[in-house]
Design an enzyme around this catalytic site. Sequence first.
Site, PDB file in Angstrom:
ATOM      1  CE  LYS A  93       6.191  22.207  43.246  1.00 32.76           C
ATOM      2  NZ  LYS A  93       7.414  23.273  43.609  1.00 32.76           N
ATOM      3  CB  SER A 127       4.754  25.704  45.685  1.00 30.38           C
ATOM      4  OG  SER A 127       5.944  25.236  45.155  1.00 30.38           O
ATOM      5  CB  SER A 187       8.432  25.038  47.040  1.00 31.11           C
ATOM      6  OG  SER A 187       7.723  26.239  47.223  1.00 31.11           O
TER       7      SER A 187
HETATM    8  N1  GLN Z   1       6.728  30.273  49.180  1.00 31.80           N
HETATM    9  C1  GLN Z   1       7.704  30.805  48.338  1.00 31.80           C
HETATM   10  C2  GLN Z   1       7.051  31.611  47.387  1.00 31.80           C
HETATM   11  O1  GLN Z   1       5.636  31.745  47.158  1.00 31.80           O
HETATM   12  C3  GLN Z   1       8.588  29.834  47.737  1.00 31.80           C
HETATM   13  C4  GLN Z   1       7.917  29.060  46.591  1.00 31.80           C
HETATM   14  C5  GLN Z   1       8.893  27.899  46.198  1.00 31.80           C
HETATM   15  O2  GLN Z   1       9.804  27.697  46.585  1.00 31.80           O
HETATM   16  N2  GLN Z   1       8.521  27.448  44.845  1.00 31.80           N
HETATM   17  O3  GLN Z   1       7.727  31.867  46.288  1.00 31.80           O
END
Ligand code: GLN
Length: 451
Positions: free
Chosen positions: A49, A124, A148
Amino acid sequence: MESLREVVGRITEAERGDQALNAFLSLADDFEAPMSPAGSLQGVPVAIKDNIATHGLPTTCGSRALEGYYSPFEATVVRRLRAAGASIVGKTNLDEFGMGSSTENSAFGATLNPHDRGRVPGGSSGGSAAAVAAGYVTMALGSDTGGSVRQPAALCGVVGVKPTYGRVSRYGLVAFASSLDQIGTFGRTVLDAARLLEVVSGYDPRDATSVARPTPPFAEAVADGVEGLVVGVPEEYLPESLDPAVRERVDAALEGLRRAGADIRSVSLPHTDLAIPCYYVLAPAEASSNLARFDGVRYGVRETGSDVQEMYEATRSRTLGHEVKRRIMLGTYVLSAGYYDEYYGAAQRARELIRADFRQLFSSGVDVLFTPTTPTPAFALGARTADPVEMYHSDVFTVTANLAGIPALSVPIGRVDGLPVGGQVLAPWWEEARMIAVAGTVERALQGAAR
Ligand code: GLN
């Protein structure tokens, strides 16, 4: 086995055509042999990532603010991968700084779901999940602050693991919300995700939150049985409103566990409804502080201004995207004098209640928990971009593990309308091996049905 050059060539070809997923932000162009030809991941293609610092490749976090940025150092997890002989294939697309649930918040365009290119891959870590699901790579690393890794794994039909807070070093992971962030792993199978976890786990003196615990043989745990294990099913994760087709897949997975000798019990985590509001106060609060470093001076892109104040303003307003700005403003507000106790303090207290719910269940004979990973399969591109709160609710079942610091994983449990759905296994702190055994059992029980 394919060489790194062949893997990169194959992905470049696939991503050039009209079936492109936009899963990668950069691909390796240095094809030197890996450091350790005898390692456990020798020659295995792994994607990273793009919020994890890597030598020789940019680390952009999906943000214009870091476009073309090369880190002077490398993340511990990447060093461990190289030492195990893995081939670092490239850096994957993500919601800017990890803020999102669909990968649509990337400054470099959305990633598409390989099962249906009109739908999101989740986020994400959508690029990593899509890259594994499409067969571009065998394994990938992501980061999980509120879901994410698990949420995109579920939506792309692959396995995603978020370890216990402190299990995997975050040295070289660009911080989003430091009390919640963990690096996690993706694989097509539980075994692959477990093998990767085994390589990246372990104490690192360069991360102050890293904990000195031995790394159990996670890969071996996949074959362990579940005879006699008590699997709790929290009723709050199976609301009336849950899509009956998702519910039916969860029931099929539970039936598989029951047949393998597990004892399935309905349980309650009474403070679950506090999780989303709690997370969306704490995560932006921490993000507002962490992202102050992207000021045009210390990292990445700098816009011009007639004095330093103007330069800061121009840099931050032009290089950061909408969702990132929304989080910074929200976070600054909840931390401001006069509101701190009302919002940040209240969220901290809610977090303690959520953590106590888990502690209570796990100390009363429940060995693991099983839930759906997400309430729905992959949604259409654009379907949730107009309403941030609707997007935030994509994480209802995943944020609790981050708030509590416990390990959790998502394993494919079948399809709904042709799209993959995932089941989530949550385990007590440091009990990843048990969680992996449960996921391995679900995987074996559902076999073809889940892919
Ligand atoms: N979707 C969640 C957010 O927008 C989690 C994102 C993540 O785990 N990086 O914060």
